[in-house]
Each structure stands twice: as C-alpha cells, then as structure tokens.
Design a protein around this motif. Sequence first.
Motif, PDB file in Angstrom:
ATOM      1  N   MET A  40     -46.197 104.643  63.181  1.00 18.68           N
ATOM      2  CA  MET A  40     -47.057 103.449  63.264  1.00 18.68           C
ATOM      3  C   MET A  40     -48.211 103.411  64.285  1.00 18.68           C
ATOM      4  O   MET A  40     -47.915 103.794  65.368  1.00 18.68           O
ATOM      5  N   LYS A  41     -49.344 103.179  63.866  1.00 21.32           N
ATOM      6  CA  LYS A  41     -50.495 103.038  64.702  1.00 21.32           C
ATOM      7  C   LYS A  41     -50.457 101.919  65.745  1.00 21.32           C
ATOM      8  O   LYS A  41     -50.199 100.613  65.175  1.00 21.32           O
ATOM      9  N   HIS A  42     -50.716 102.104  67.019  1.00 23.66           N
ATOM     10  CA  HIS A  42     -50.381 101.173  67.997  1.00 23.66           C
ATOM     11  C   HIS A  42     -52.186 100.614  68.299  1.00 23.66           C
ATOM     12  O   HIS A  42     -52.608 101.351  68.421  1.00 23.66           O
ATOM     13  N   GLY A  43     -51.965  99.289  68.739  1.00 20.96           N
ATOM     14  CA  GLY A  43     -53.390  98.749  69.197  1.00 20.96           C
ATOM     15  C   GLY A  43     -53.722  99.178  70.723  1.00 20.96           C
ATOM     16  O   GLY A  43     -52.857  99.698  71.286  1.00 20.96           O
ATOM     17  N   SER A  44     -54.438  98.305  71.039  1.00 18.36           N
ATOM     18  CA  SER A  44     -55.053  98.758  72.662  1.00 18.36           C
ATOM     19  C   SER A  44     -53.984  97.865  73.431  1.00 18.36           C
ATOM     20  O   SER A  44     -53.306  96.940  73.091  1.00 18.36           O
ATOM     21  N   ILE A  45     -53.872  98.152  74.752  1.00 14.76           N
ATOM     22  CA  ILE A  45     -52.997  97.460  75.874  1.00 14.76           C
ATOM     23  C   ILE A  45     -53.827  96.917  76.731  1.00 14.76           C
ATOM     24  O   ILE A  45     -54.707  97.599  77.284  1.00 14.76           O
ATOM     25  N   LEU A  46     -53.502  95.613  77.017  1.00 18.25           N
ATOM     26  CA  LEU A  46     -54.187  94.953  77.970  1.00 18.25           C
ATOM     27  C   LEU A  46     -53.615  94.835  79.268  1.00 18.25           C
ATOM     28  O   LEU A  46     -52.312  94.550  79.436  1.00 18.25           O
ATOM     29  N   VAL A  47     -54.033  95.289  80.493  1.00 18.96           N
ATOM     30  CA  VAL A  47     -53.418  95.338  81.743  1.00 18.96           C
ATOM     31  C   VAL A  47     -53.917  94.253  82.550  1.00 18.96           C
ATOM     32  O   VAL A  47     -55.183  94.515  83.052  1.00 18.96           O
ATOM     33  N   THR A  48     -53.263  93.196  82.640  1.00 19.32           N
ATOM     34  CA  THR A  48     -53.722  92.252  83.716  1.00 19.32           C
ATOM     35  C   THR A  48     -53.576  92.510  84.999  1.00 19.32           C
ATOM     36  O   THR A  48     -52.692  92.827  85.349  1.00 19.32           O
ATOM     37  N   GLY A  49     -54.556  92.429  86.104  1.00 15.50           N
ATOM     38  CA  GLY A  49     -54.313  92.621  87.194  1.00 15.50           C
ATOM     39  C   GLY A  49     -54.478  94.267  87.279  1.00 15.50           C
ATOM     40  O   GLY A  49     -53.805  94.789  88.538  1.00 15.50           O
ATOM     41  N   GLY A  50     -54.860  94.794  86.513  1.00 11.78           N
ATOM     42  CA  GLY A  50     -55.219  96.372  86.477  1.00 11.78           C
ATOM     43  C   GLY A  50     -55.958  96.987  87.365  1.00 11.78           C
ATOM     44  O   GLY A  50     -55.740  98.315  87.555  1.00 11.78           O
ATOM     45  N   ALA A  51     -56.470  96.294  88.329  1.00  8.12           N
ATOM     46  CA  ALA A  51     -57.294  96.800  89.392  1.00  8.12           C
ATOM     47  C   ALA A  51     -56.528  96.703  90.651  1.00  8.12           C
ATOM     48  O   ALA A  51     -57.045  97.016  91.757  1.00  8.12           O
ATOM     49  N   GLY A  52     -55.252  96.084  90.577  1.00 10.64           N
ATOM     50  CA  GLY A  52     -54.466  96.120  91.803  1.00 10.64           C
ATOM     51  C   GLY A  52     -53.551  97.307  91.828  1.00 10.64           C
ATOM     52  O   GLY A  52     -53.762  98.338  91.008  1.00 10.64           O
ATOM     53  N   TYR A  53     -52.813  96.976  92.784  1.00  8.20           N
ATOM     54  CA  TYR A  53     -51.863  98.316  93.269  1.00  8.20           C
ATOM     55  C   TYR A  53     -51.056  98.678  92.150  1.00  8.20           C
ATOM     56  O   TYR A  53     -51.075  99.925  91.624  1.00  8.20           O
ATOM     57  N   ILE A  54     -50.299  98.013  91.491  1.00  6.48           N
ATOM     58  CA  ILE A  54     -49.239  98.425  90.529  1.00  6.48           C
ATOM     59  C   ILE A  54     -49.985  98.539  89.115  1.00  6.48           C
ATOM     60  O   ILE A  54     -49.901  99.509  88.541  1.00  6.48           O
TER      61      ILE A  54
END
Length: 329
Positions: free
Chosen positions: A1-15
Amino acid sequence: MKHGSILVTGGAGYIGSHVALQLRARGERVVILDDLSRGFRQAALDTPLIVGEVGDRERVRGLLKEHGVDTVMHFAAYTIVPESVREPLKYYRNNTGSTGTLLECCLEAQVRHFVFSSTAAVYGTPAEALPRRAPRRPRSIPTAPPSSCRNGCSGTWRAPPPCATRRCATSTWRLGYRRAHRPGHPERDAADQGRLRSRSRQASAPLDLRHRLPHPDGTGVRDYIHVEDLASAHVDALTYLRGGGASITLNAGYGHGYSVRQVLESVERVSGKALAVREEPRRAGDPGALVARADRIRAELLWRPRLDDLDTIVRSALAWEERLLRDPW
C-alpha cells in the motif's frame, strides 16, 4: 500500500526534529509545521518547513491537502511546568485549543494515522512506577490539557471509516527527552534556560538543584531517556498503526530512574569538571518521581532502546554543547 506524506507538528523542536530525521532516513515523505517559538529553522535541515501555528485552521487545511498528508505526528505542545503556572491560559490555548483544531482538520482531510506525544505528568504523582494502565491525575497546568486531548483523540478515532484514524500515544518523559542528545543534530531548545545540557558546560554558573523530598538524596527522580530511543518509539508506533494496530496508549521509558543529583554526578564524571550547584526548594507543579513501566511498548511495538546508559546520554549531550561552542549558529 502506498503511503502519503507525514506531517510532523513541532518538527523544528527537539523531539520532533529527531523523529523527522528518522522518518526521512527510512524514505518517508515528511513536512514540518512549526511556529518557531520553541524550535529552530536549522533543525529542519532540508525537510520542507512551513512556519505557522497548529491552531491556524486554514493553514493546516491547506497543508494537509497540498502535501497529501495521511499521517500526523504531533509534538507542538508546551511542556515547561513553571511557565505553565505563570501563564496557564497560554498553555490551555495551545495544548487544548490548538490540538482540537488540528484534530478537526485531520478528520476533514481523512487523515489515517495520528501519533500523539504526551507527558508522563498526566499520571500525577503515582505511589510506584507507572504501570501500563495507570489512572491519569494531572497536577500541573501543561499536563491537564494533554490528558483531555488524549481522551479526545481516543474518542475521535472511533468514528466509522473513512475517518477511522488510529491513535497511538507514547507517554514520554519530559525531563528525559529534554536533556538527552546525540551529537550531530542541529537543534537546541532555548525555552528552558535552566536545562542541564546548556548549564553542564558552564561549571562557573550555578545550577539550581531542586529538592523533592522524601526521595533518598532529596532530589526528583525521572526515567531519563535518550532522544534517539524516544524518536524510534514514535516511528515504531507508526509502523504498528500501519499494520492495523488499534488505538493504544503506551509508556516510553527504560523502566528505571535516576535522581537529579545522580545526573549531575554523571556530568562531573564525564566532563571531569566540578559543577557549581545552588540548593533550591521544590518547584511548583513538579511531581517528585516519575518512572515508567515500559514492558507493553516492547511487546506491542517491538521497541528496542539502544542507549540505556546515563553516562552515554550525558556524554552525547556534552559533545553536542562542545560542537555548539565551536560552530554557533
């Protein structure tokens, strides 16, 4: 199955930045949403970065559609206990209101998977190590909203398809992941200026040691976890959901804790330098001890941490600070 994109909120933070890097390393398409109030543009590296707020409904709607997002990994909450005591409404607006807006947008866009990173403080002050299904008794301001949001996530994703999004919340340890580093990742968090990793290299600057009796050495105990192990737990959660796993709440930790005093001793041992320590009273809103029972995450996600050693965590933190001194941004 083809997956879409992943949105990472707070992705410029540490975790979030470490999670984004691990996702990219396995070939995932990732986009970051961060208002840069706690994170840093450099942390995104070459991952697409949209500067904006999670609570901005129109921006989030457009982002989900434009990038074909089918998974959201949410790391945009505020977590600093003393600040939450001073500015409670700020924390309620961001941690509850903005997360609610994000969830509504995800339902509208038929997002399939939602990984929600919470804080162990939602358990309050348990009498023993946090079990797999500990009751949630949040004591401080930033932990009450995540608790209600976790309940909201759980109920939201019980809707019938096509909105049957899965939710896997990894209950992570604030002190652990805010004070663990792997050198080579261009990210630092300026929100908590009292953090160990900045002060540990300044032996002449007094470091506040908060007392949280009745623990043996008088200081708080936490299940410190290396950020790379924490990030891999979230990535493993996504694999679990994609495999058809049901909505689940899991603790991510090593199953044993260290006191703050033991951490400072490790810093002195690894660095070979004595720290200037100033004894202070207990901080408002902080539980005395939080240690995870993490057997379930190992069983359900097959999560296998690799960096369960305090000196290893401290050594990588110091290496990062030394690099920062040599090559400041």
